[in-house]
Design a protein around this motif. Sequence first.
Motif, PDB file in Angstrom:
ATOM      1  N   LYS A  49       0.831  -1.204   0.000  1.00 48.95           N
ATOM      2  CA  LYS A  49       0.000   0.000   0.000  1.00 48.95           C
ATOM      3  C   LYS A  49       0.867   1.257   0.000  1.00 48.95           C
ATOM      4  O   LYS A  49       0.649   2.181  -0.794  1.00 48.95           O
ATOM      5  CB  LYS A  49      -0.915   0.007   1.218  1.00 48.95           C
ATOM      6  N   TYR A  53       1.163   4.118  -3.005  1.00 46.94           N
ATOM      7  CA  TYR A  53       0.878   5.525  -2.740  1.00 46.94           C
ATOM      8  C   TYR A  53       2.049   6.421  -3.140  1.00 46.94           C
ATOM      9  O   TYR A  53       1.856   7.471  -3.742  1.00 46.94           O
ATOM     10  CB  TYR A  53       0.560   5.745  -1.269  1.00 46.94           C
ATOM     11  N   GLY A 106      -3.839   1.468  -4.905  1.00 46.04           N
ATOM     12  CA  GLY A 106      -3.380   1.665  -3.531  1.00 46.04           C
ATOM     13  C   GLY A 106      -4.543   1.856  -2.568  1.00 46.04           C
ATOM     14  O   GLY A 106      -4.533   1.333  -1.449  1.00 46.04           O
TER      15      GLY A 106
END
Length: 119
Positions: A49, A53, A106
């Motif tokens: 994640k 990002y 994400g």
Amino acid sequence: MNWVKNTFFDVFKCIAIGTLIAIGIGMITGLIGIAITWGNLSTTIEWIKRVLYVIGGLSLFLSAGAFAQRDGTRPFIYNEQWKSHFKILNIGFVILIISFSVLIWGIMVHNFIDFGRVF
């Protein structure tokens, strides 16, 4: 009508490229995360994640640079080759849509971590 169709296909192609990039980033980050954390899946998914990002956000800055520069979105020297891939969109919009696609992936990983579901 042809303009709308070409724009739709260009946007769809950008989303597909962004999805492939996000899956590739996720796989590479996942393999590295599993190797480093000795198989801890929650930490590995958290790192996937974060990397999605960061890469999506940095590519948004790259897209903003293409729009902020005076001649950043002008046609390329190899405009015919570019038009064979994208009929309507220029480089700024292509990078923008691809980076949004990576950020959406994400967000879906983030929702999976927090809520146990993607949507």
